[in-house]
Design a protein around this motif. Structure first.
Motif, PDB file in Angstrom:
ATOM      1  N   ARG A   1      25.994 -12.584 -64.602  1.00 41.32           N
ATOM      2  CA  ARG A   1      26.907 -13.346 -65.479  1.00 41.32           C
ATOM      3  C   ARG A   1      28.303 -13.466 -64.870  1.00 41.32           C
ATOM      4  NH1 ARG A   1      27.131  -9.829 -70.135  1.00 41.32           N
ATOM      5  NH2 ARG A   1      28.546 -11.332 -71.052  1.00 41.32           N
ATOM      6  N   HIS A   2      28.553 -12.748 -63.772  1.00 37.96           N
ATOM      7  CA  HIS A   2      29.880 -12.787 -63.149  1.00 37.96           C
ATOM      8  C   HIS A   2      29.733 -13.204 -61.692  1.00 37.96           C
ATOM      9  CE1 HIS A   2      30.842 -10.504 -66.732  1.00 37.96           C
ATOM     10  NE2 HIS A   2      29.990  -9.573 -66.369  1.00 37.96           N
ATOM     11  N   SER A   3      30.852 -13.689 -61.104  1.00 38.60           N
ATOM     12  CA  SER A   3      30.695 -14.073 -59.695  1.00 38.60           C
ATOM     13  C   SER A   3      30.868 -12.871 -58.775  1.00 38.60           C
ATOM     14  CB  SER A   3      31.646 -15.206 -59.324  1.00 38.60           C
ATOM     15  OG  SER A   3      32.933 -14.932 -59.748  1.00 38.60           O
ATOM     16  N   GLY A   4      31.285 -11.744 -59.296  1.00 36.39           N
ATOM     17  CA  GLY A   4      31.398 -10.532 -58.490  1.00 36.39           C
ATOM     18  C   GLY A   4      31.991  -9.425 -59.331  1.00 36.39           C
ATOM     19  N   VAL A   5      32.141  -8.246 -58.741  1.00 40.36           N
ATOM     20  CA  VAL A   5      32.766  -7.136 -59.472  1.00 40.36           C
ATOM     21  C   VAL A   5      33.682  -6.352 -58.537  1.00 40.36           C
ATOM     22  CG1 VAL A   5      31.050  -6.684 -61.284  1.00 40.36           C
ATOM     23  CG2 VAL A   5      30.692  -5.748 -59.015  1.00 40.36           C
ATOM     24  N   HIS A   6      34.725  -5.760 -59.106  1.00 37.63           N
ATOM     25  CA  HIS A   6      35.541  -4.795 -58.365  1.00 37.63           C
ATOM     26  C   HIS A   6      35.202  -3.422 -58.925  1.00 37.63           C
ATOM     27  CE1 HIS A   6      37.871  -7.971 -56.672  1.00 37.63           C
ATOM     28  NE2 HIS A   6      38.337  -8.380 -57.833  1.00 37.63           N
ATOM     29  N   ILE A   7      34.908  -2.474 -58.016  1.00 41.90           N
ATOM     30  CA  ILE A   7      34.652  -1.105 -58.490  1.00 41.90           C
ATOM     31  C   ILE A   7      36.011  -0.493 -58.829  1.00 41.90           C
ATOM     32  CG2 ILE A   7      33.688   1.162 -57.851  1.00 41.90           C
ATOM     33  CD1 ILE A   7      31.511  -0.944 -57.757  1.00 41.90           C
ATOM     34  N   ARG A   8      36.128   0.100 -60.014  1.00 44.68           N
ATOM     35  CA  ARG A   8      37.395   0.733 -60.360  1.00 44.68           C
ATOM     36  C   ARG A   8      37.190   2.244 -60.474  1.00 44.68           C
ATOM     37  NH1 ARG A   8      37.527   1.173 -66.060  1.00 44.68           N
ATOM     38  NH2 ARG A   8      39.783   1.126 -66.199  1.00 44.68           N
TER      39      ARG A   8
END
Ligand code: HEM
Length: 276
Positions: A96-103
């Motif tokens: 559902r997203h174009s990518g993710v940032h690991i936090r």
């Protein structure tokens, strides 16, 4: 028995569906998208799942077999199912997203990792309990408790007491954790509420299961609720550990074409280009 047949047939269908998902993800998502990796992981784990099932049959770990080997493979099988469910849920969540940032989620992140490990332990102990209930059915709750506490009873019977104990301890931990996640991470709030409600529901179902001496219908409902709870915790953890990057905004030209399509002013040219 008929339900073993249903299990084998549905496992075959599941394997085909997971492989179809892998193809769809590889064709539909851009190279480097994280959902491609989770889909591929799900494909690999689905094959391991089929091999574990085949191993149970090939090594005769079925019917009246009450060996420790069967208990171990059953627990590994359930753990593998949970990993498969986690990868499938993550594929849907990530797509559902174009990518993710690991936090860095700090203590909350570590607590979530412990919750996932704890839930696997509850599930694996539940699978051993289910095996004990199937092989050594009790005529009444009183008789079941007497057998569970008897030092001479079969190992599978004595192990039945472990599952409710760790489920209640982990359940309390999960409810507290979901409360903290819900307060700290806005986008994980819905998953956290879902998890709290399901933990309470699942513990009630566990007691109903115990009092009714685990009839098959209740076993199925309890397992379904366990899998749903697991998905909820996976999504809650993913929403805490990862910051989604929204799907790329459409360019002005794409927006114009979409608006023209809605007005019915767009025709498809023979070579595939769009004519407005
Ligand atoms: C967070 C809470 C819980 C989770 C996630 C959970 C999960 C599970 C799972 C995965 C199984 C194996 C199902 C199968 O392979 O057929 C199981 C079995 C079982 N659980 Fe739980 N359980 C929970 C709480 C409880 C509690 C509190 C009790 C009793 C007081 C309980 C009683 C049982 C019994 C009797 C079985 C064996 C019969 C069956 O398969 O349904 N559970 N549980």
């Amino acid at each position: 028995m008929w339900f073993e047949l249903i299990h084998r047939a549905s496992s075959g269908v599941l394997l085909l569906m997971v492989l179809a998902l892998v193809i769809i993800a590889l064709r539909g998502l851009p190279v480097g998208h994280p959902a491609r990796k989770t889909a591929l992981g799900a494909g690999a784990i689905a094959i391991v799942e089929a091999l574990l099932g085949a191993g149970l049959v090939l090594f005769g770990l079925v019917a009246e077999n009450d060996s420790t080997a069967r208990a171990v493979v059953i627990a590994v099988h359930l753990t593998n199912t949970l990993v498969l469910l986690a990868l499938l849920s993550l594929t849907g969540w990530l797509a559902r997203h174009s990518g993710v940032h690991i936090r860095s989620a700090g203590t909350l992140g570590i607590a979530l990792a412990l919750a996932l490990i704890g839930l696997i332990a509850i599930g694996a102990s539940g699978a051993v309990t289910a095996l004990g209930d199937t092989l050594f059915p009790a005529a009444s709750l009183r008789e079941a408790v007497r057998h569970d506490l008897s030092p001479t009873a079969h190992l599978l019977v004595r192990m039945r007491v472990i599952h409710p104990v760790i489920a209640i301890i982990m359940g309390a931990f999960l409810i507290m954790l979901a409360g903290s996640v819900g307060r700290a991470v806005e986008r994980a709030r819905r998953a956290a509420t879902f998890v709290s409600v399901l933990v309470i529901g699942q513990i009630v179902l566990g007691f109903v299961n115990l009092f009714l001496l685990a009839p098959i219908a209740m076993q199925v409902v309890h397992l379904l609720a366990a899998d749903t709870l697991w998905i909820g915790v996976v999504v809650m953890a993913a929403s805490t550990w990862m910051e989604p990057v929204a799907l790329a905004a459409a360019t002005p030209i794409e927006t114009d074409i979409r608006a023209a399509k809605i007005r019915g002013e767009v025709a498809q040219a023979p070579r595939g280009e769009v004519r407005v």
